[in-house]
Scaffold this active site. Structure first.
Site, PDB file in Angstrom:
ATOM      1  N   ARG A  44      -7.094  -2.114  21.290  1.00 27.85           N
ATOM      2  CA  ARG A  44      -6.442  -2.299  19.985  1.00 27.85           C
ATOM      3  C   ARG A  44      -6.216  -3.939  19.808  1.00 27.85           C
ATOM      4  O   ARG A  44      -6.567  -4.372  18.737  1.00 27.85           O
ATOM      5  CB  ARG A  44      -5.244  -1.489  19.598  1.00 27.85           C
ATOM      6  CG  ARG A  44      -5.336  -0.032  19.712  1.00 27.85           C
ATOM      7  CD  ARG A  44      -4.326   0.449  19.230  1.00 27.85           C
ATOM      8  NE  ARG A  44      -3.058   0.597  19.835  1.00 27.85           N
ATOM      9  CZ  ARG A  44      -2.891   1.409  20.929  1.00 27.85           C
ATOM     10  NH1 ARG A  44      -3.696   2.747  21.185  1.00 27.85           N
ATOM     11  NH2 ARG A  44      -1.566   1.379  21.841  1.00 27.85           N
ATOM     12  N   LYS A 134       4.887  -5.094   4.239  1.00 28.14           N
ATOM     13  CA  LYS A 134       4.193  -3.878   3.243  1.00 28.14           C
ATOM     14  C   LYS A 134       4.961  -2.621   3.480  1.00 28.14           C
ATOM     15  O   LYS A 134       5.495  -2.332   4.570  1.00 28.14           O
ATOM     16  CB  LYS A 134       2.983  -3.756   3.718  1.00 28.14           C
ATOM     17  CG  LYS A 134       2.046  -2.748   2.804  1.00 28.14           C
ATOM     18  CD  LYS A 134       0.668  -2.409   3.313  1.00 28.14           C
ATOM     19  CE  LYS A 134       0.459  -1.050   4.214  1.00 28.14           C
ATOM     20  NZ  LYS A 134      -0.622  -0.657   4.313  1.00 28.14           N
ATOM     21  N   LYS A 217       0.200  -3.806  -4.703  1.00 22.71           N
ATOM     22  CA  LYS A 217      -0.972  -3.411  -3.986  1.00 22.71           C
ATOM     23  C   LYS A 217      -1.480  -1.911  -4.530  1.00 22.71           C
ATOM     24  O   LYS A 217      -0.816  -0.954  -4.081  1.00 22.71           O
ATOM     25  CB  LYS A 217      -0.789  -3.412  -2.499  1.00 22.71           C
ATOM     26  CG  LYS A 217      -2.058  -2.779  -1.796  1.00 22.71           C
ATOM     27  CD  LYS A 217      -2.083  -3.083  -0.037  1.00 22.71           C
ATOM     28  CE  LYS A 217      -3.003  -2.322   0.385  1.00 22.71           C
ATOM     29  NZ  LYS A 217      -3.247  -3.059   1.956  1.00 22.71           N
TER      30      LYS A 217
HETATM   31  P1  13P Z   1      -7.622   0.570   3.063  1.00 22.55           P
HETATM   32  O1  13P Z   1      -8.117  -0.603   2.496  1.00 22.55           O
HETATM   33  O2  13P Z   1      -8.585   1.028   3.985  1.00 22.55           O
HETATM   34  O3  13P Z   1      -7.402   1.747   2.013  1.00 22.55           O
HETATM   35  O4  13P Z   1      -6.223   0.232   3.844  1.00 22.55           O
HETATM   36  C1  13P Z   1      -5.261  -0.496   2.887  1.00 22.55           C
HETATM   37  C2  13P Z   1      -3.917  -0.022   3.271  1.00 22.55           C
HETATM   38  O5  13P Z   1      -3.378  -1.075   3.548  1.00 22.55           O
HETATM   39  C3  13P Z   1      -3.601   1.425   3.017  1.00 22.55           C
HETATM   40  O6  13P Z   1      -2.194   1.335   3.111  1.00 22.55           O
END
Ligand code: 13P
Length: 335
Positions: A44, A134, A217
């Site tokens: 990872r 986030k 987002k």
């Molecule tokens: P994806 O762009 O693969 O949807 O992932 C973004 C993300 O942070 C989802 O929480």
């Protein structure tokens, strides 16, 4: 508070976007096993370190969202991961929710957890070098969903999270993700996404969150993956803009879309059109996970020592999306 606004702008200015590399160990294991690589802490780290040290990080990637395991890892050159990211000219961030669990009272929906002890965890992440965070709320569309309960409770959690994050001098990414899975039409996605985002901002304001220090987002407005009536990329872009214009307060400096299962090219093309038509003051950029990493991961899995080849593929995707975030992408540039 302008300090938080500056961080948000540093992450998203000049077409820069965010690399969402915050897959939980369970999700990362799925991704690695899909390309037949064993999911060990070393592997990872190796894949992520390969991306984080690519030259494209400096030019195109304004921020990287990390997972708890990664933010504490040490690179092969004996650097801390947040130091590597900062040295590349990007801003380190961290996912702080602890995942979506079944919502009591509505068993087919989810509520995101992680508020307990969050203030203390945030202090630790700040010390480790994180400048932004986030939290993802997740919603599915069906006849009965999303319910008022899920819209209300996830908005409340996103707002409490955001207030705590700003208290700790970091920028919260507010991610209410309406999933693409299902038979729903683009119109339904538009209506539900609008309702969800409006409720999120209502709660953020109630919790005294400074909107100038927030990045939204969201998902793009798409028909469900099992819907027979797909819409064109132009329509995706126009509906997405209409939805955001109508539901996001003008103080918010930037919007960074998730890719949500779109193919790499689709995610780039839609972002490009959104920026071509963008008649708002919002920066419209990307915070992609799969749409930035998929091809790089596939290539890397063939030979995990081929750092340069993997980085070349990642650099190209980052460049294409940064062009798209300025409305300057075209299909011809892909080769
Ligand atoms: P994806 O762009 O693969 O949807 O992932 C973004 C993300 O942070 C989802 O929480």
């Amino acid at each position: 508070m302008s300090e938080l606004n500056n961080i948000a702008l540093k992450i998203l200015n000049n077409g820069k976007g965010i690399l969402a590399a915050d897959e939980s160990t369970a999700t990362m294991t799925k991704r690695l096993e899909s390309v037949k690589v064993q999911s060990t802490a070393e592997n990872r780290l190796l894949f992520r370190e390969t991306l984080f040290s690519a030259s494209g990080m400096t030019e195109y990637i304004g921020g990287v969202i990390l997972y708890d395991e990664t933010i504490k890892q040490i690179t092969s050159k004996k650097n801390k991961i947040p130091e590597l990211i900062s040295a590349m000219g990007s801003v380190p961030g961290i996912k702080v929710d602890t995942g979506a669990k079944v919502l009591a009272g509505s068993p087919n929906e989810k509520i995101t957890e992680g508020l307990d002890g969050l203030r203390e965890r945030l202090k630790d992440y700040y010390k480790l070098g994180a400048k932004f965070t986030k939290w993802r709320g997740v919603y599915n569309i069906s006849k009965e969903h999303p319910s008022k309960l899920s819209i209300q409770s996830n908005a409340h959690a996103l707002a409490r999270y955001s207030a705590l994050v700003q208290e700790c001098n970091m920028v919260p990414i507010v991610e209410p993700e309406v999933l693409m899975d299902g038979e729903h039409s683009a119109k339904e996605c538009y209506e539900k996404t609008s309702e969800i985002i409006k409720k999120c901002f209502e709660e953020l304001i109630l919790h005294k969150v400074d909107l100038r220090g927030v990045i939204l987002k969201p998902n793009m407005i798409l028909a469900g993956n099992k819907c027979k009536n797909k819409i064109s990329n132009e329509e995706v872009a126009k509906l997405t803009l209409k939805c955001l214009k109508d539901s996001v307060p003008s103080e918010v400096p930037g919007i960074a879309f998730l890719s949500g299962g779109q193919s790499e090219i689709e995610a780039t093309e839609n972002l490009n059109l959104i920026n071509k038509y963008n008649d708002t003051n919002f920066i419209m950029s990307y915070s992609y996970g799969r749409a930035l990493q998929q091809s790089a991961l596939k290539f890397w899995s063939q030979d995990t020592n081929n750092i340069e080849g993997t980085q070349k593929i990642f650099n190209q995707r980052a460049k294409m999306n940064t062009l798209a975030a300025q409305g300057k992408w075209s299909k011809e540039l892909e080769n």
